[in-house]
Design an enzyme around this catalytic site. Structure first.
Site, short mmCIF file in Angstrom:
data_model
loop_
_atom_site.label_atom_id
_atom_site.label_comp_id
_atom_site.label_asym_id
_atom_site.label_seq_id
_atom_site.Cartn_x
_atom_site.Cartn_y
_atom_site.Cartn_z
NE ARG A 159 38.85 39.98 43.20
CZ ARG A 159 37.63 39.78 43.70
NH1 ARG A 159 36.87 40.81 43.99
NH2 ARG A 159 37.19 38.56 43.91
NE ARG A 213 35.93 39.01 49.02
CZ ARG A 213 35.47 38.95 47.79
NH1 ARG A 213 36.28 38.61 46.79
NH2 ARG A 213 34.21 39.23 47.52
CG HIS A 269 35.25 34.68 49.48
ND1 HIS A 269 34.37 34.57 50.52
CD2 HIS A 269 34.76 35.67 48.69
CE1 HIS A 269 33.39 35.45 50.36
NE2 HIS A 269 33.61 36.13 49.26
CD GLU A 279 33.50 40.88 51.02
OE1 GLU A 279 34.31 40.13 50.44
OE2 GLU A 279 33.73 42.07 51.27
CG PHE A 315 31.00 43.89 49.06
CD1 PHE A 315 29.64 43.67 48.92
CD2 PHE A 315 31.88 42.89 48.67
CE1 PHE A 315 29.18 42.47 48.38
CE2 PHE A 315 31.43 41.70 48.14
CZ PHE A 315 30.08 41.48 47.99
N GLY A 360 34.04 35.30 29.27
CA GLY A 360 33.48 35.92 30.48
C GLY A 360 33.35 37.42 30.27
CG HIS A 367 37.00 34.04 45.77
ND1 HIS A 367 35.89 33.43 45.24
CD2 HIS A 367 36.78 35.38 45.68
CE1 HIS A 367 35.02 34.36 44.83
NE2 HIS A 367 35.54 35.55 45.08
CD GLN A 418 40.20 37.96 47.57
OE1 GLN A 418 39.27 37.86 46.79
NE2 GLN A 418 40.60 39.12 48.04
CG LEU A 422 31.12 33.26 46.69
CD1 LEU A 422 32.34 33.51 47.58
CD2 LEU A 422 31.20 34.12 45.45
#
Lengths: 597, 261
Positions: free
Chosen positions: A408, A299, A255, A268, A140, A16, A366, A253, A265
């Protein structure tokens, strides 16, 4: 050299953003032999699923003068003063973290954000633009200025493809569809890994002067999750089994906008662009929980608010477990331009076009704030004193530096993976070019792992792996989810112990050696049972509520007792041994405050 | 596994093949409960988890962004993660799933994509930026970015590649996926080697190999149009030098604000 042994200067597990940045940078710095192994093709990595943006105080846009902080956005004209700063980004991140983030690492992340973003752009990343050609930005949650830099709502996709292309350009070697099974650490020195070539079924010892884990998060331990099938926390569990400590694992977390029942998802960015959350009475209920920030509170707070509405009978859909996401007032053009992917997802999976319909959503597991404990160069540490594990690095969601603390902020994950993947790449290059030797390996670790596979294949057991995995997800969701208390956490712990016992009796159906994904699923379930115990153990002992860890029996944050990181070491079969590490805080600049939005 | 009769079911016919043990591929039938909202991928998972763990397929994100799960469903390539099971059933309640065509089978629904990735590498998928780098970002107009939209969202799933009849004839052909990637780079004002790229694509295995059969457009799960990109590349290849000159000119102003029109 024994048969099947493979040697590289640097070996990276996971392809990633974190792993690919580290590989690309190390290769660019002149390390000749850099290899990346990944259980799925690099371009399938879950970084690519990130949607809304990547944080950085570029100062490209501002609210139109006279419209207030929530007004429409415009590009900042040349010569006009900036509205954003690194310091403000740092403060927002610290507040978002509920003061559990290490402030020195957060400063590094927010400062280097600017340069990382321009580097992405110059490497070919196709960002959305302001009218005068700068990188476009949106609002955000938890950020006090519009600093989410984006490419429509497929930001992760363009970043992942860009960095993978660059790694190829710099001649990084890729082992695609190789599964890391084991980490070789002796005398606190990392010597390599053991990996399974999925296609052939052969197991190899892979030695390297430096190893990095960029293996991602552990959201798959929950029933409703935005995470890909691949996010089974393998690297975290493998490191833990090798004696490496995990930090702050109890912080998971949720979401606020996972697609109802699917968990997929819905970015956001939906709320960043102005979307509303509604209960069954069509009230914007966030007014009761975060009067100032409303839907753009962080979140943890929004997910808790949704769960309260659901628990108090104001949820939507037949079972009352949903909440409405309302984008209708944004208008067709904005949705088509800014949110094309989430529109398609809503149409494909729940049959609703957000242009004219309400989209059912619910909180979804999430992001993993916890992970392998590292310093700000990705150097993994062995204990609360920060003793380095020589030659072992981690970055991205698999690591815990910690920049996200207890919660986060959206858009800080792509940033974390990029900044610290890049820093780890430079650190590994310095380490290798400084003369780090290839360390010897005692015994035959590959043989040990062949035995493990043989045991999996030969187990005549009666349990199905998937049933055990489902039961784990159920107990983690019900007993170690958004709201927690001692009774439920104790229940989760005893159920995990029972599932670990059942797992010993698990049968694998595919007995072949070629591309055996049934064996992979078994190993992944084993890993989930391993780290889930650490999540619950940390959550049980932490008698306070902070960020995403919300104890109904201890509803307040307790800085006197708990302004510390949880550090968990494996301790035989007795469950983790927990110790605690102080949080790095600049008391003059960012002293702990009450967290209000 | 039979059901208790209270839920409707679907018959899932899957092509099975393990080259180490089987002489040739064969179809196997499974029965799964038809749950509301379930996808073809959900059916594959149910079978793998509870009926036959040896069933082998690729998948990861389950919302059409990772590109793992392209397969041949009822004779058409698509991502099974976003294919509603109910809509794919024929009048007898059956769906047929085979691996992507034209590619060697590794096992069951998993194909060998070596040629696919080789062609991707061959077009040098990375940007070649100019040597003069600005202090901040290169400036691009929203229109210049908009022109890339047909290519930037490609997820490299291979649905187009393995629906292309030319690929069925020869793996020498660059293929729609890699040509779309080449289009992304050629059209990007920040790329400084569009002429070199166009010359490379101009050969017998490149843009002229496409016979505009349009299968790639039908197959693309992201609604992209590789054929149109290939047509554009063909036209640009014919006036390559002029295009290169225009790019050199454009790159003189990459660090300057885009002027409002």
């Amino acid at each position: 050299m024994p048969d099947n042994e493979i040697v590289h200067d640097i070996l990276i597990v996971g392809a990633g953003l974190a792993g690919s940045w580290a590989a690309m940078v190390a290769a660019k710095e002149g390390v000749r032999d850099v290899a990346v192994l990944s259980k799925i093709h690099p371009l399938r990595s879950h970084s690519g699923a990130a949607q809304g943006g990547i944080a950085g105080a570029l100062n490209n846009v501002r609210p139109v003068a006279g419209t207030g902080p929530d007004g429409p956005l415009e590009q900042i004209p040349a010569g006009e003063p900036p509205i954003d700063s690194v310091d403000l980004h740092v403060f927002d991140t610290i507040k978002g973290s509920d003061w559990l983030g290490d402030q020195d690492a957060i400063e590094i992340m927010c400062r280097e954000a600017i340069d990382v973003l321009y580097e992405y752009e110059r490497m070919g990343c196709v960002f959305s633009r302001t009218p005068d050609g700068r990188i476009a930005q949106r609002r955000f949650g938890g950020h006090s200025t519009p600093r989410a830099n984006f490419a429509a709502d497929w930001t992760g996709h363009v970043l992942l493809h860009t960095i993978h292309e660059q790694a190829l350009r710099h001649n990084v070697t890729f082992y695609s569809e190789w599964y890391c099974m084991d980490l070789i650490v002796e005398d606190n020195i990392c010597r390599g890994v053991v990996a399974l070539d999925v296609l052939s079924g052969k197991i190899h010892t892979m030695r390297a002067k430096a190893v990095l884990f960029g293996t991602g998060g552990y959201g798959r331990a929950y029933k409703i999750t935005s995470n890909a099938f691949a996010n089974t926390g393998d690297g975290v569990a493998i490191a833990y089994n090798a004696g490496i400590p995990l930090m702050d694992m109890e912080f998971v977390q949720f979401h606020p906008t996972g697609l109802y029942r699917h968990g997929i998802l819905m970015s956001e960015a939906c709320r960043g662009e102005g979307g509303y959350l509604l209960n069954n009475k069509h009230e914007r209920f966030m007014e009761r929980y975060a009067k100032d920030k409303m839907e753009l509170a962080p979140r943890d707070l929004v997910s808790r608010s949704e769960q309260r509405e659901i628990d108090e009978g104001r949820g939507v859909e037949a079972d009352g477990q949903g909440i409405w996401l309302d984008l209708r007032h944004l208008g067709r053009e904005k949705i088509m331009q800014r949110l094309p992917q989430v529109r398609e997802i809503a149409i494909d999976f729940v049959g609703v076009d957000p242009i004219d319909g309400l989209v059912p959503i619910q909180p979804t597991a999430h992001y993993s704030m916890g992970g392998i404990a590292t310093d700000a160069d990705g150097q993994v540490i062995a204990d609360v004193d920060g003793t380095p594990v020589v030659g072992f690095y981690a970055a991205g969601e698999a690591a815990c530096i910690s920049v996200h603390g207890a919660n986060r902020l959206g858009t800080n994950s792509l940033l974390d993976a990029s900044v610290f993947g890049r820093r780890a790449g430079y650190a590994m290059a310095r380490f290798v070019q400084g003369g780090a030797p290839l360390q010897p390996v005692s015994g035959d670790p590959a043989q040990r792992n062949r035995q493990r596979i043989k045991q999996v294949l030969d187990n005549p057991g009666t349990e199905l792996v998937e049933d055990i995995a489902q039961d784990l997800k159920t107990t983690m969701t019900n007993n170690c989810g958004i709201f927690r208390d001692e009774e439920r956490l104790r229940k989760a712990m005893s159920e995990i112990k029972a599932l670990q016992a059942r797992f010993k009796n698990a049968r694998t159906m595919d007995k072949s050696s070629r591309f055996n994904t049934d064996v992979l699923a078994t190993l992944e379930a084993d890993h989930m049972l391993t780290f889930s115990e650490v999540i619950v153990a940390g959550a049980l002992v932490r008698q306070e509520s902070r960020g995403a860890h919300s104890r109904t029996d201890f509803p307040r944050r307790d800085d006197d007792q708990w302004l510390v990181h949880t550090v968990a070491h494996k301790n035989g079969d007795d469950g983790p041994r927990l110790s605690y590490k102080p949080v790095t805080i600049n008391y003059e600049k960012y002293p702990p405050q009450e967290r209000k939005y | 596994m039979s059901n208790n009769g209270t839920h409707p079911t679907a018959i899932v016919r899957i092509q099975r093949f393990n080259p180490e043990t089987d002489k040739k591929p064969h179809l196997q039938e499974f029965e799964v409960e038809l749950q509301p909202g379930s996808t073809v991928l959900d059916a594959l998972h149910e079978i793998k988890s509870h009926q036959d763990g040896s069933l082998t397929f690729r998948r990861s994100c389950r919302h059409a962004i990772c590109g793992s799960c392209a397969m041949h469903v009822n004779g058409k390539n698509e991502l099974v993660c976003k294919a509603p099971l109910k809509d794919r059933l024929d009048r007898k309640g059956r769906v047929t799933i085979r691996p992507l065509p034209y590619l060697p089978i590794i096992k069951d629904l998993v194909v060998d994509r070596t040629s696919f990735w080789e062609q991707y590498l061959r077009v040098k998928p990375w940007l070649a930026p100019p040597e003069n780098v600005p202090e901040k970002e290169f400036r691009m107009s929203p229109e210049e970015v908009g022109a890339l939209r047909n290519a930037e969202t490609c997820i490299m799933c291979g649905a187009c590649y393995s629906s292309c009849q030319i690929i069925g004839l020869t793996k020498e052909y660059i293929g729609p996926h890699a040509l779309l990637k080449a289009f992304l780079r050629v059209m990007d004002p920040r790329d400084s080697i569009p002429g070199e790229r166009l010359a490379d694509l101009d050969g017998a295995d490149g843009v002229y190999r496409c016979r505009t059969i349009f299968n790639c457009i039908d197959a693309c799960p992201k609604n992209l149009n590789p054929t149109q990109a290939i047509e554009t590349l063909r036209k640009l290849a014919q006036k390559r030098e002029a295009f290169e000159r225009a790019r050199v000119e454009r790159q003189k102003h990459l660090d300057e604000p885009i002027l409002a029109r």
